[in-house]
Design an enzyme around this catalytic site. Structure first.
Site, mmCIF file in Angstrom:
data_model
loop_
_atom_site.group_PDB
_atom_site.id
_atom_site.type_symbol
_atom_site.label_atom_id
_atom_site.label_comp_id
_atom_site.label_asym_id
_atom_site.label_seq_id
_atom_site.Cartn_x
_atom_site.Cartn_y
_atom_site.Cartn_z
ATOM 1 N N VAL A 18 0.832 -1.212 0.000
ATOM 2 C CA VAL A 18 0.000 0.000 0.000
ATOM 3 C C VAL A 18 0.865 1.260 0.000
ATOM 4 O O VAL A 18 0.638 2.193 -0.789
ATOM 5 C CB VAL A 18 -0.958 0.014 1.226
ATOM 6 C CG1 VAL A 18 -1.803 1.282 1.239
ATOM 7 C CG2 VAL A 18 -1.862 -1.224 1.212
ATOM 8 N N ILE A 138 -13.406 0.912 -1.553
ATOM 9 C CA ILE A 138 -14.833 1.250 -1.503
ATOM 10 C C ILE A 138 -15.100 2.335 -0.459
ATOM 11 O O ILE A 138 -14.744 2.163 0.707
ATOM 12 C CB ILE A 138 -15.682 0.014 -1.134
ATOM 13 C CG1 ILE A 138 -15.401 -1.142 -2.093
ATOM 14 C CG2 ILE A 138 -17.169 0.356 -1.132
ATOM 15 C CD1 ILE A 138 -16.105 -2.436 -1.708
ATOM 16 N N LYS A 207 -12.866 -5.571 10.574
ATOM 17 C CA LYS A 207 -13.643 -4.661 9.729
ATOM 18 C C LYS A 207 -15.112 -4.650 10.170
ATOM 19 O O LYS A 207 -15.764 -3.590 10.171
ATOM 20 C CB LYS A 207 -13.532 -5.084 8.266
ATOM 21 C CG LYS A 207 -12.124 -4.882 7.706
ATOM 22 C CD LYS A 207 -11.952 -5.632 6.397
ATOM 23 C CE LYS A 207 -10.585 -5.399 5.793
ATOM 24 N NZ LYS A 207 -10.293 -6.301 4.671
ATOM 25 N N GLY A 304 -5.500 -4.771 -2.363
ATOM 26 C CA GLY A 304 -4.498 -4.459 -3.384
ATOM 27 C C GLY A 304 -3.963 -3.049 -3.174
ATOM 28 O O GLY A 304 -4.672 -2.168 -2.688
HETATM 29 P P1 NDP Z 1 3.339 -4.664 3.711
HETATM 30 O O1 NDP Z 1 3.787 -5.776 4.587
HETATM 31 O O2 NDP Z 1 3.422 -4.846 2.238
HETATM 32 O O3 NDP Z 1 4.190 -3.348 4.073
HETATM 33 C C1 NDP Z 1 4.459 -2.963 5.384
HETATM 34 C C2 NDP Z 1 5.469 -1.807 5.343
HETATM 35 O O4 NDP Z 1 5.639 -1.322 6.656
HETATM 36 C C3 NDP Z 1 6.838 -2.213 4.840
HETATM 37 O O5 NDP Z 1 7.376 -1.203 4.026
HETATM 38 C C4 NDP Z 1 7.678 -2.345 6.110
HETATM 39 O O6 NDP Z 1 9.047 -2.010 5.956
HETATM 40 C C5 NDP Z 1 7.019 -1.303 6.996
HETATM 41 N N1 NDP Z 1 7.162 -1.640 8.401
HETATM 42 C C6 NDP Z 1 6.657 -2.726 9.027
HETATM 43 N N2 NDP Z 1 7.019 -2.707 10.321
HETATM 44 C C7 NDP Z 1 7.772 -1.600 10.493
HETATM 45 C C8 NDP Z 1 8.468 -1.036 11.590
HETATM 46 N N3 NDP Z 1 8.464 -1.630 12.771
HETATM 47 N N4 NDP Z 1 9.134 0.123 11.407
HETATM 48 C C9 NDP Z 1 9.166 0.730 10.203
HETATM 49 N N5 NDP Z 1 8.534 0.235 9.111
HETATM 50 C C10 NDP Z 1 7.852 -0.912 9.261
HETATM 51 O O7 NDP Z 1 1.858 -4.303 4.169
HETATM 52 P P2 NDP Z 1 0.668 -3.735 3.266
HETATM 53 O O8 NDP Z 1 1.121 -2.559 2.509
HETATM 54 O O9 NDP Z 1 -0.011 -4.840 2.561
HETATM 55 O O10 NDP Z 1 -0.369 -3.282 4.414
HETATM 56 C C11 NDP Z 1 -0.147 -2.115 5.168
HETATM 57 C C12 NDP Z 1 -1.409 -1.800 5.975
HETATM 58 O O11 NDP Z 1 -2.495 -1.588 5.082
HETATM 59 C C13 NDP Z 1 -1.855 -2.918 6.926
HETATM 60 O O12 NDP Z 1 -2.439 -2.340 8.064
HETATM 61 C C14 NDP Z 1 -2.927 -3.650 6.106
HETATM 62 O O13 NDP Z 1 -3.847 -4.326 6.923
HETATM 63 C C15 NDP Z 1 -3.568 -2.467 5.412
HETATM 64 N N6 NDP Z 1 -4.277 -2.794 4.182
HETATM 65 C C16 NDP Z 1 -3.683 -3.558 3.231
HETATM 66 C C17 NDP Z 1 -4.333 -3.837 2.052
HETATM 67 C C18 NDP Z 1 -3.723 -4.681 0.987
HETATM 68 O O14 NDP Z 1 -4.433 -5.019 0.019
HETATM 69 N N7 NDP Z 1 -2.437 -5.041 1.075
HETATM 70 C C19 NDP Z 1 -5.689 -3.319 1.807
HETATM 71 C C20 NDP Z 1 -6.237 -2.523 2.886
HETATM 72 C C21 NDP Z 1 -5.546 -2.277 4.028
HETATM 73 P P3 NDP Z 1 10.039 -2.876 5.012
HETATM 74 O O15 NDP Z 1 9.571 -2.587 3.618
HETATM 75 O O16 NDP Z 1 11.387 -2.355 5.288
HETATM 76 O O17 NDP Z 1 9.829 -4.302 5.414
HETATM 77 N N1 HSE Z 2 -5.972 -8.734 3.535
HETATM 78 C C1 HSE Z 2 -7.047 -7.846 3.293
HETATM 79 C C2 HSE Z 2 -8.037 -8.499 2.351
HETATM 80 C C3 HSE Z 2 -6.547 -6.566 2.691
HETATM 81 O O1 HSE Z 2 -7.699 -9.511 1.749
HETATM 82 O O2 HSE Z 2 -9.155 -8.009 2.229
HETATM 83 C C4 HSE Z 2 -7.612 -5.509 2.553
HETATM 84 O O3 HSE Z 2 -8.044 -5.066 3.799
#
Ligand code: NDP
Ligand code: HSE
Length: 431
Positions: A18, A138, A207, A304
């Site tokens: 994200v 959404i 959620k 996504g």
């Molecule tokens: P990712 O695992 O892809 O990314 C997490 C990021 O956070 C990475 O860049 C990581 O760093 C960084 N990070 C994690 N822990 C630490 C820390 N302790 N200190 C500093 N940086 C940190 O997660 P997503 O992008 O998939 O998800 C992020 C959030 O969005 C979550 O809360 C998820 O539930 C929510 N979300 C995700 C969706 C999805 O479709 N993926 C949809 C809707 C919500 P590094 O890159 O160095 O590892």
């Molecule tokens: N892991 C979550 C899903 C990401 O599959 O819906 C979006 O919140």
């Protein structure tokens, strides 16, 4: 609160699926975003765990830091897309107490400890926005929180987890095994860092807790949500669903029940003609029933990086506008204080498949066990068990009754000497 330059300083915590797309939109659509917010949005830094890790070329490596606290201290708006409880929780509280507004996609944290965060935002007079935390792209948080504030919501029913919808869809239409489909969802970036959060229903439960709290102006914690994941859904369940004109979906339901609310997440059979049945892949859909508005449906990409970044940026523009023009968004509304009721109070239907001895009188015994609990059967069919001529499979769908009565009925039936096995129990919704 806006920086001396007149720009709104935006810090992004996390640069994964994200975060990378949030950075892309902030970088590539700067002029439009500035026009909408009323001031330029200056990306002042991106906090990550590993600054040396390879990144998409849209990420300016000079902005990367592992010192998230210092980054937060110098920001007007903090975007938290790192996920998990800590350090996300501590950083959000630090940002709010320091006067920054926060945009987060972290439903796990909001579901677990939302009230602490809402209170901190309220006390500091800043915004805490979280549109991306429920159903990805959404717009559902704002419609429920703001557009329906003049109405009385009675029920929320939806598919709010993209990963499990993708997995169930692949099992149904592609004949894939659960594990195989889950690996694909992980590759596509839908799944949580720990995908058990998806398949065990934790993500959908968080959620559901957020949606129920907003819809009913009360406080529902994730611990009060009845939760069943999809791990017990078998290929046979999927095949039977198809044969009877249903699909299996992981549903989140929140409804008024007496003087309280029941919130539940579980797999359910949905008739193929119901709009939720045609929600494919990682798409999500949420039905909201309200007394005056009637039935509303919200549909779109639920997971996504790119779709989720859209919701995040929508919030960033809103909170930045508040920074520029003054004012803030609505605070948590929990005046109704409705008690959370157990799932046993929910009114639903069951589809039960029993393996029974294939001899006269069996059906009468089963029928009597059902009647004794005040439950009635809507349809029943019998087929010869594939693996043995001595047994038959009885598939029945009940009329609506309380979950307590239905689960007691299943328990009674399983005790009958003529019942060899309970092959499947699934709730039926959307009838
Ligand atoms: P990712 O695992 O892809 O990314 C997490 C990021 O956070 C990475 O860049 C990581 O760093 C960084 N990070 C994690 N822990 C630490 C820390 N302790 N200190 C500093 N940086 C940190 O997660 P997503 O992008 O998939 O998800 C992020 C959030 O969005 C979550 O809360 C998820 O539930 C929510 N979300 C995700 C969706 C999805 O479709 N993926 C949809 C809707 C919500 P590094 O890159 O160095 O590892
Ligand atoms: N892991 C979550 C899903 C990401 O599959 O819906 C979006 O919140």
């Amino acid at each position: 609160m806006v920086a001396g330059s007149g720009a709104v300083r935006v810090a992004v915590l996390g640069c994964g699926v994200v975060g990378t797309e949030v950075v892309r939109l902030l970088t590539q659509q700067g002029a439009d975003l500035a026009a909408r917010a009323g001031a330029p949005l200056e990306l002042v830094g991106i906090a990550v765990r590993d600054v040396a890790a390879p990144r998409d070329q849209v990420v300016d490596r000079a902005l990367l830091t592992s010192d998230a606290e210092s980054l937060v201290d110098g920001a007007d708006v903090v975007v938290e897309v790192m996920g998990g409880i800590e350090p996300a929780r501590g950083l959000i509280l630090r940002a709010l107490r320091g006067g920054a507004s926060v945009v987060t996609a972290n439903k796990e944290l909001l579901g677990k400890d939302g009230p602490t965060l809402y209170a901190a935002a309220d006390e500091a007079g800043v915004d805490l926005y979280f549109e991306a935390a429920v159903a990805g792209a959404i717009p559902i948080v704002r419609p429920v929180r703001e557009s329906l504030a003049g109405d009385r919501v009675t029920r929320v029913l939806g598919i709010v987890n993209g990963t499990t919808n993708y997995v169930l869809d692949q099992m149904t239409s592609g004949g894939l095994e659960l594990g195989e489909a889950l690996a694909q969802a992980q590759e596509l970036g839908f799944a949580e860092a720990d995908p058990t959060a998806d398949v065990e229903g934790h993500d959908a439960a968080a959620k559901a807790a957020i949606l129920a709290s907003l819809a009913f102006h009360t406080r529902v914690s994730v611990a009060q949500v009845h939760r069943e994941g999809i791990m017990a859904v078998t290929a046979d369940d999927i095949a039977r669903a198809t044969a009877t004109g249903h699909v299996v979906k992981l549903l989140a339901l929140a409804e008024r029940s007496g003087d309280g609310v029941v919130v539940r997440v579980h797999p359910a059979l949905v008739p193929q003609e119901h709009p939720l049945a045609s929600v494919r892949g990682s798409f999500n859909a949420v039905f909201v029933q309200a007394e005056a508005a009637g039935e509303l449906m919200f549909y779109g990409r639920g997971a996504g990086g790119v779709p989720t970044a859209s919701a995040v940026l929508g919030d960033v523009v809103t909170v930045a506008r508040h920074k520029v023009n003054g004012g803030k968004g609505p605070i948590e509304s929990r005046y109704a204080q409705l008690p959370a009721r157990p799932v046993s109070d929910a009114v639903t239907r069951y589809q039960v498949v029993l393996r029974v001895e294939d001899r006269p009188g069996v059906l009468a015994q089963v029928w009597q066990a059902v009647a004794e609990r005040g439950v009635s059967i809507e349809t029943i069919s019998q087929s010869r068990a594939e693996d043995d001529g001595e047994y038959a499979d009885l598939q029945m769908v009940t009329h609506a009754a309380t979950d307590a009565a239905l689960s007691s009925t299943v328990s009674d039936m399983s005790e009958l000497s003529v019942v060899v096995d309970v092959l499947s129990v699934l709730r039926v919704e959307g009838v």
